[in-house]
Motif scaffolding. Structure first.
Motif, PDB file in Angstrom:
ATOM      1  N   GLU A 169       0.768  -1.019   0.061  1.00  0.00           N
ATOM      2  CA  GLU A 169       0.258  -0.064   0.097  1.00  0.00           C
ATOM      3  C   GLU A 169       0.864   1.239   0.035  1.00  0.00           C
ATOM      4  O   GLU A 169       0.588   1.985  -0.830  1.00  0.00           O
ATOM      5  N   SER A 170       2.023   1.261   0.972  1.00  0.00           N
ATOM      6  CA  SER A 170       2.785   2.632   0.881  1.00  0.00           C
ATOM      7  C   SER A 170       3.576   2.656  -0.318  1.00  0.00           C
ATOM      8  O   SER A 170       3.881   3.831  -0.704  1.00  0.00           O
ATOM      9  N   GLN A 173       1.065   3.924  -2.864  1.00  0.00           N
ATOM     10  CA  GLN A 173       0.622   5.327  -2.772  1.00  0.00           C
ATOM     11  C   GLN A 173       1.971   6.445  -3.286  1.00  0.00           C
ATOM     12  O   GLN A 173       1.383   7.125  -3.748  1.00  0.00           O
ATOM     13  N   GLN A 174       2.877   6.124  -2.442  1.00  0.00           N
ATOM     14  CA  GLN A 174       4.134   7.214  -2.730  1.00  0.00           C
ATOM     15  C   GLN A 174       4.874   7.112  -3.938  1.00  0.00           C
ATOM     16  O   GLN A 174       5.346   7.876  -4.223  1.00  0.00           O
ATOM     17  N   GLU A 176       3.505   6.584  -7.058  1.00  0.00           N
ATOM     18  CA  GLU A 176       2.654   6.667  -8.032  1.00  0.00           C
ATOM     19  C   GLU A 176       3.410   7.051  -9.116  1.00  0.00           C
ATOM     20  O   GLU A 176       4.346   7.606  -9.412  1.00  0.00           O
TER      21      GLU A 176
END
Ligand code: ADP
Ligand code: ASP
Ligand code: MG
Length: 432
Positions: A169-170, A173-174, A176
């Protein structure tokens, strides 16, 4: 689709090496491109020496000298790359060295493994700061990301386990879609509480696989000082040949048995998503790489030889003429797990269990001491373990000629023999 590049210590060992990174990255125009980087040269070994000095009150002078020498090496690289231009990351690097020093003061009395991870991670934090500034200076737009915040792990220091859902997830998200190069550290992660962790020595290849897995990457390229994965270490075997293509499973076997070129944990996350791994040379980028993917057809074509040095052979015997039965085996293997050690070869008989282990004193010595409390233990040092995958008939005997084997093991695909290192040559030759 994302590509992941990984550069190890040798490919960024000094200013000249860092300069040679630029054309390799420029040649890859597709984005996203994630670049995972190790510490410069032998920095991690030096950070381990610094740690040992930091934990010993009587070695304060040595601690200062080690720290100063690390600072000097990194400053020299920055001066050569940036001169005194405003683009130099010298201030940020100096702040990181101050943090490193403060972490040593804070963790001097913490358990060794925790102290290790809070300090040895600075090798990668510093190298990536320098490389990111260099790429930006070369007009390759680059964003620096802190892997301690991206790769979430448990707190098993020095061998942290990945929390895959949180990490995915991280990372997603970061990192992208971005037109910039996304540059981050190999080898390191972080806990939920924000403590740094490390994934095990040489773990940057594994980091590259973690990023690739989480981003469903198209491919991973690990850039090495060899043109690919060979059927033996080309520095030790004078007739080693490059393997053009092998499977994830076979590459894992080679790495597990000690082929140092790839970290053994690297292939699992790639295999799950069918992401191919290329092993390429940063010195000869036009040479055909080795390709590792799901194709197993070529695995047994060429025998492979692997040397593991600095081995120890422990023979453990129950006292009072009793059997080495299952409860005792369970007990001994349990102590091995507790010590965080892996047996590279085992052998058992009615009243004896023997193990071949890496000679890592900080782990081995407490294990031996604990075993000596309940068993008779004998120990042979300075040994070399030779493993041959897919050996041809007579090959192991030819390789062993003139050498006494302390132990051996063989199954359908793998043969192993353990020798005294004093009997082994510096350069080996694979029999035809
Ligand atoms: P990194 O810079 O990524 O840390 P390493 O130094 O760990 O790279 O790996 C490259 C080295 O691995 C080579 O210089 C080579 O001597 C050694 N090596 C050991 N076994 C093999 C093998 N089977 N194929 C290629 N290289 C090997
Ligand atoms: N810098 C770490 C080491 O030397 C990780 C790596 O290079 O892969 O072990
Ligand atoms: Mg390495």
């Amino acid at each position: 689709m994302t590509t992941v590049f990984k550069f190890g210590g040798a490919s960024i060992k000094d200013a000249d090496a860092i300069r040679q990174l630029t054309p390799l990255i420029e040649a890859h125009e597709d984005r996203p491109l994630v670049v995972v980087i190790s510490a410069m040269g032998k920095t991690t070994n030096k950070l381990e020496a610094l740690l040992a000095a930091a934990r010993d009150e009587s070695r304060t002078d040595e601690y200062r000298q080690c720290l100063d020498s690390l600072k000097t090496e990194h400053s020299e690289a920055m001066e050569a790359l940036f001169g005194d231009s405003g683009e130099s990351p010298a201030e940020r690097v100096s702040a990181l060295f101050q943090e490193l020093d403060a972490q040593h003061r804070k963790h001097r009395s913490s358990p060794y493994a925790k102290h290790y991870d809070q300090t040895v991670c600075y090798g990668e934090l510093i190298s990536t700061t320098i490389v990111a500034a260099w790429l930006n200076r070369c007009s390759i737009a680059t964003d620096w990301h802190d892997a301690r915040k991206l790769v979430r792990t448990d707190s098993r220091y020095q061998a942290a386990n990945i929390d895959w859902p949180t990490t995915a997830e991280s990372i997603r998200q970061q990192l992208e879609d971005s037109d910039s190069v996304l540059l981050t550290q190999g080898f390191i992660g972080g806990t939920e509480e924000g403590e740094a962790t490390t994934l095990g020595r040489e773990g940057s290849d594994f980091s590259a696989a973690i990023f690739a897995h989480c981003l469903d990457a198209k491919e991973v390229v690990i850039w090495k000082d060899v043109t690919g994965l060979f059927n033996a270490d080309p520095r030790r075997f004078d007739n080693a040949v490059q393997l053009e293509r092998i499977s994830y499973a076979e590459a894992t076997e080679l790495a597990w048995h000690g082929a140092k070129v790839i970290h053994p944990k690297t292939l699992g996350p790639l295999q799950e998503k069918s992401i191919p791994l290329m092993v390429r040379s940063f010195e000869a980028p036009d040479t055909a790489p080795s390709v590792i993917d799901a194709e197993q057809r070529f695995d047994a074509d060429v025998p492979s030889c692997i040397l593991r040095q600095d081995q120890v052979w422990l023979e453990v015997r129950p006292r009072n003429f009793s059997f080495m039965d299952e409860p005792r085996l369970h007990d001994i293997l349990g102590r091995l797990v507790e010590a965080g050690m892996h047996a590279n070869l085992v052998d058992s008989s009615a009243m004896r269990f023997a193990l071949c282990l890496d000679d890592k004193p900080e782990r081995l010595d407490p294990l031996v001491e604990s075993l000596q409390g309940d068993y008779d233990v004998s120990r042979e040092n300075n040994l070399t373990l030779l493993t041959v995958r897919h050996p041809q008939a007579g090959m192991m005997d030819e390789l062993s000629k003139g050498r006494e084997a302390l132990a051996e093991r063989r199954n359908a695909t793998t043969a192993q023999r353990l020798f005294h290192s004093r009997d082994c040559p510096e350069t080996w030759h694979i029999p035809d």
